[in-house]
Motif scaffolding. Structure first.
Motif, short mmCIF file in Angstrom:
data_model
loop_
_atom_site.label_atom_id
_atom_site.label_comp_id
_atom_site.label_asym_id
_atom_site.label_seq_id
_atom_site.Cartn_x
_atom_site.Cartn_y
_atom_site.Cartn_z
N ASP A 1 0.76 -1.39 -0.03
CA ASP A 1 0.03 0.02 -0.09
C ASP A 1 0.96 1.21 0.04
N ARG A 2 2.16 1.14 -0.44
CA ARG A 2 3.07 2.55 -0.67
C ARG A 2 3.26 2.70 -1.98
N ALA A 3 3.27 4.14 -2.19
CA ALA A 3 3.82 4.44 -3.38
C ALA A 3 5.38 4.30 -3.12
N VAL A 4 6.07 3.57 -4.38
CA VAL A 4 7.44 3.25 -4.19
C VAL A 4 7.85 4.00 -5.63
N VAL A 5 9.14 4.48 -5.17
CA VAL A 5 9.98 4.98 -6.23
C VAL A 5 11.39 4.19 -6.46
N ILE A 6 11.43 3.55 -7.66
CA ILE A 6 12.63 2.64 -7.75
C ILE A 6 13.90 3.67 -8.33
N VAL A 7 14.89 3.35 -7.66
CA VAL A 7 16.12 4.13 -7.83
C VAL A 7 17.10 3.40 -8.65
N ASP A 8 17.73 3.64 -9.85
CA ASP A 8 18.75 3.25 -10.41
C ASP A 8 19.92 4.06 -10.85
N ASP A 9 21.09 3.89 -11.52
CA ASP A 9 22.10 4.52 -11.81
C ASP A 9 21.65 4.75 -13.43
N THR B 1 10.13 -3.32 -10.50
CA THR B 1 8.53 -3.00 -10.46
C THR B 1 7.54 -4.24 -10.45
N GLU B 2 7.95 -4.95 -10.98
CA GLU B 2 7.10 -6.34 -10.68
C GLU B 2 7.24 -6.87 -9.42
N ALA B 3 8.21 -6.89 -8.81
CA ALA B 3 8.65 -7.32 -7.29
C ALA B 3 7.83 -6.45 -6.40
N CYS B 4 7.84 -5.10 -6.73
CA CYS B 4 7.25 -4.16 -5.91
C CYS B 4 5.66 -4.52 -5.97
N HIS B 5 5.25 -4.53 -7.15
CA HIS B 5 3.69 -4.95 -7.41
C HIS B 5 3.18 -6.24 -6.76
N ALA B 6 4.07 -7.36 -6.56
CA ALA B 6 3.97 -8.61 -5.75
C ALA B 6 3.82 -8.35 -4.57
N SER B 7 4.40 -7.44 -3.90
CA SER B 7 4.28 -7.04 -2.49
C SER B 7 2.99 -5.98 -2.29
N GLY B 8 2.31 -5.70 -3.30
CA GLY B 8 1.25 -4.89 -2.89
C GLY B 8 1.32 -3.23 -2.97
N ALA B 9 2.60 -2.81 -3.75
CA ALA B 9 2.81 -1.58 -3.78
C ALA B 9 1.54 -0.78 -4.38
N ARG C 1 1.58 2.37 -6.19
CA ARG C 1 2.10 3.04 -7.27
C ARG C 1 3.62 2.70 -7.46
N VAL C 2 4.18 2.77 -8.71
CA VAL C 2 5.65 2.50 -8.60
C VAL C 2 5.95 3.27 -9.95
N VAL C 3 6.82 4.38 -9.19
CA VAL C 3 7.53 5.34 -10.24
C VAL C 3 8.97 5.11 -10.52
N THR C 4 9.65 5.42 -11.51
CA THR C 4 11.18 5.36 -11.44
C THR C 4 11.94 6.57 -11.59
N VAL C 5 13.20 6.37 -11.15
CA VAL C 5 14.07 7.48 -11.62
C VAL C 5 15.65 6.91 -11.58
N VAL C 6 16.32 7.53 -12.65
CA VAL C 6 17.50 7.10 -12.80
C VAL C 6 18.31 8.12 -13.24
N LEU C 7 19.77 8.12 -12.99
CA LEU C 7 20.60 9.17 -13.23
C LEU C 7 20.50 9.37 -14.53
N ALA C 8 20.84 8.36 -15.55
CA ALA C 8 21.13 8.75 -16.71
C ALA C 8 20.31 7.35 -17.57
N ARG C 9 19.64 7.88 -18.73
CA ARG C 9 19.07 6.87 -19.57
C ARG C 9 19.75 6.79 -20.98
N VAL C 10 19.80 5.48 -21.61
CA VAL C 10 20.40 5.29 -22.83
C VAL C 10 19.36 6.01 -23.80
N ALA C 11 19.72 7.07 -24.65
CA ALA C 11 18.92 7.36 -25.67
C ALA C 11 18.54 6.35 -26.88
N LYS C 12 17.20 6.33 -27.04
CA LYS C 12 16.69 5.58 -28.01
C LYS C 12 17.23 6.06 -29.61
#
Length: 173
Positions: free
Chosen positions: A130-138, A150-158, A160-171
């Motif tokens: 029942d928590r809003a989770v922010v997944i953090v990665d580099d 994210t799937e692991a967080c949802h399996a525990s009942g999160a 809402r899940v949002v993500t933040v990364v330092l950098a992302r590879v450009a498509k």
């Protein structure tokens, strides 16, 4: 394949100086990069930051953690939580099995390797419920690691899940 998280942000594009910063943090013991990186990530995340979030770093497998001696995503999550004045849980997720390095693998291979590779920590799963989770990665390349987390967080009942990364590879366009 759609993303399982609700929203996500990256502070930088993974090229040039940003690539060098990520690699220095990840492999070069450059912990001095963490504070400015967390500030950039906070700026990117604030517009989508859920109310009362729990920040959760992407976990490393025990053997990779032992070899590297630190989890760069946990360092970022801890500093980002302080910057945003919110909760964080360094071991909410675990990576119980070793997975091969993803460098040079196709998008499909990455998703295949990470399928089920990240799980909620048995003693911390309730913290995600029942928590809003922010997944953090580099860095985000294909999204496979963030997807597994994210799937692991949802399996525990999160809730809402949002993500933040330092950098992302450009498509490539």
């Amino acid at each position: 394949m759609g993303r399982p998280w609700a929203q996500g942000r990256a502070a930088l594009l993974y090229r040039d100086t940003a690539r060098r910063l990520v690699l220095a943090l990840k492999h070069g013991d450059r912990h001095d990069i963490v504070l400015p990186a967390a500030r950039w990530m906070a700026r990117a995340l604030r517009p989508i930051l859920p109310e009362d979030p729990l920040l959760v770093p992407v976990p490393l497998n025990f053997w990779r953690l032992a070899a590297r001696r630190y989890n760069q995503s946990a360092l970022l999550a801890k500093t980002l939580a302080a910057e945003l004045d919110c909760d964080w849980c360094p071991d909410a997720l675990i990576r119980p099995r070793r997975t091969p390095a993803l460098d040079g693998r196709s998008r499909d291979d990455r998703f295949g390797v990470l399928q089920g590779a990240i799980e909620p920590h048995p003693k911390r799963a309730a913290a995600l419920r029942d928590r809003a989770v922010v997944i953090v990665d580099d860095v985000m390349t294909s999204g496979a690691t963030l997807g597994a987390a994210t799937e692991a967080c949802h399996a525990s009942g999160a809730s809402r899940v949002v993500t933040v990364v330092l950098a992302r590879v450009a498509k490539d366009t």
